[in-house]
Design an enzyme around this catalytic site. Structure first.
Site, PDB file in Angstrom:
ATOM      1  N   LYS A  19       0.796  -1.239   0.019  1.00 24.05           N
ATOM      2  CA  LYS A  19       0.009   0.062   0.103  1.00 24.05           C
ATOM      3  C   LYS A  19       0.806   1.222  -0.189  1.00 24.05           C
ATOM      4  O   LYS A  19       0.417   2.184  -0.353  1.00 24.05           O
ATOM      5  CB  LYS A  19      -1.031   0.052   1.189  1.00 24.05           C
ATOM      6  CG  LYS A  19      -2.183  -0.685   1.133  1.00 24.05           C
ATOM      7  CD  LYS A  19      -3.113  -0.631   2.142  1.00 24.05           C
ATOM      8  CE  LYS A  19      -4.560  -1.577   1.705  1.00 24.05           C
ATOM      9  NZ  LYS A  19      -5.421  -1.110   2.706  1.00 24.05           N
ATOM     10  N   ASP A  49     -10.207   3.166   1.263  1.00 23.45           N
ATOM     11  CA  ASP A  49     -10.597   2.437   2.621  1.00 23.45           C
ATOM     12  C   ASP A  49     -11.294   3.464   3.600  1.00 23.45           C
ATOM     13  O   ASP A  49     -12.088   3.063   4.046  1.00 23.45           O
ATOM     14  CB  ASP A  49      -9.048   2.266   3.242  1.00 23.45           C
ATOM     15  CG  ASP A  49      -8.676   1.159   2.548  1.00 23.45           C
ATOM     16  OD1 ASP A  49      -9.297   0.263   1.992  1.00 23.45           O
ATOM     17  OD2 ASP A  49      -7.289   0.826   2.780  1.00 23.45           O
TER      18      ASP A  49
END
Ligand code: ATR
Length: 263
Positions: free
Chosen positions: A66, A101
């Site tokens: 990420k 997210d």
């Protein structure tokens, strides 16, 4: 030509994203296929080169890539502010990185309650907690961060003008952004006593009932589990990639069906 999308990570074989996104593509009649591709950290650069050359139109990026993926794509403002990328999209043959997210955390909370001035405790200071901070910043919630390593909580809180605490105090909303229940569902990062005044407890872990969610339920809190996070971040990805509204019911039932098969 069939458009290719994928989730990349290591490990990645248990990801529910292929089932969720393929159901959405099928329902929306889009000629696309979503795969799960295991990419080791040392292979990320080569994989991104391959993605440029092939017809890969978008990616989800999961552990441990990420942050590293930022070397290969142009991070947008959201990804820069959060400090992590979970979604890659292509525009004019160039890859951009963003983050959905935060939508996975804030959208289910917004659907359940009003967030303005709510006392919210975020447990953790890693990637999920950073996304929660970005999302909650805009809501006017009264946020406190607790983390095992307190200095990291202080650093994150300072960035957003939130508080950091070494104790988990009374909170109307508690969000577990640690990896504790993920590693062992019988472990919780907090004592069951912290839920005395809790209206909503949100655990980002999905697929298992954790001690955190069990304790919260027993104390009378409404529980939101990580499945909601998975779905809501996934709805946002589909909309970014296709420019169409996500077929939410279809995506939810595909994921639920897969979980039934898995269990
Ligand atoms: P993610 O991207 O899923 O948020 P991460 O960035 O590795 O994962 O962050 C994991 C979080 O879980 C961190 O806040 C970590 O706390 P530390 O900063 O102290 O490492 C927290 N965590 C992991 N194991 C824990 C444990 N056994 N007890 C409490 N917190 C834990």
């Amino acid at each position: 030509m069939t458009k290719i999308y994928a989730v990349i990570g290591y490990p990645v074989e248990h990801s529910l994203s292929p089932v969720m996104q393929n159901a959405a593509f099928k329902y929306a009649n889009i000629d696309a296929e979503y795969k799960a591709i295991e990419v080791m950290p040392e292979d990320l650069g080569a994989f991104m080169q391959f993605s440029y050359n092939e017809n890969i139109c978008g990616l989800n990026v999961t552990m441990p890539h990420k942050e590293a993926i930022g070397q290969y794509v142009q991070a947008d403002e959201i990804a820069q502010k959060i400090g992590a990328i979970n979604t890659v999209y292509k525009e004019k043959d160039k890859f951009f990185g963003t983050n959905t997210d935060w939508r996975g955390i804030v959208d289910p909370l917004k659907a359940a309650t009003k967030l303005k001035d709510k006392k919210v405790t975020i447990l953790g200071a890693g990637g999920a907690a950073k996304a929660a901070c970005y999302g909650l910043f805009k809501t006017g919630a009264d946020v406190t961060i607790w983390n095992r390593t307190h200095e990291k909580a202080e650093e994150l809180a300072k960035r957003w003008g939130f508080k950091a605490s070494e104790e988990v105090g009374d909170s109307e909303i508690i969000i577990n952004c640690t990896s504790v229940g993920f590693e062992d569902a019988e472990e919780s990062p907090v004592s069951s006593k912290v839920f005395k005044y809790t209206e909503i407890a949100f655990d980002v872990v999905y697929g298992v009932e954790t001690k955190f969610t069990r304790d919260a339920k027993a104390a009378g809190a409404i529980v939101i589990d990580g499945l909601e996070m998975l779905l809501h971040q996934g709805y946002a990805c589909f909309e970014i990639w296709t420019g169409q509204p996500a077929p939410k019911d279809m995506m939810r039932s595909a994921v639920k069906e897969q979980l039934t098969v898995n269990n």
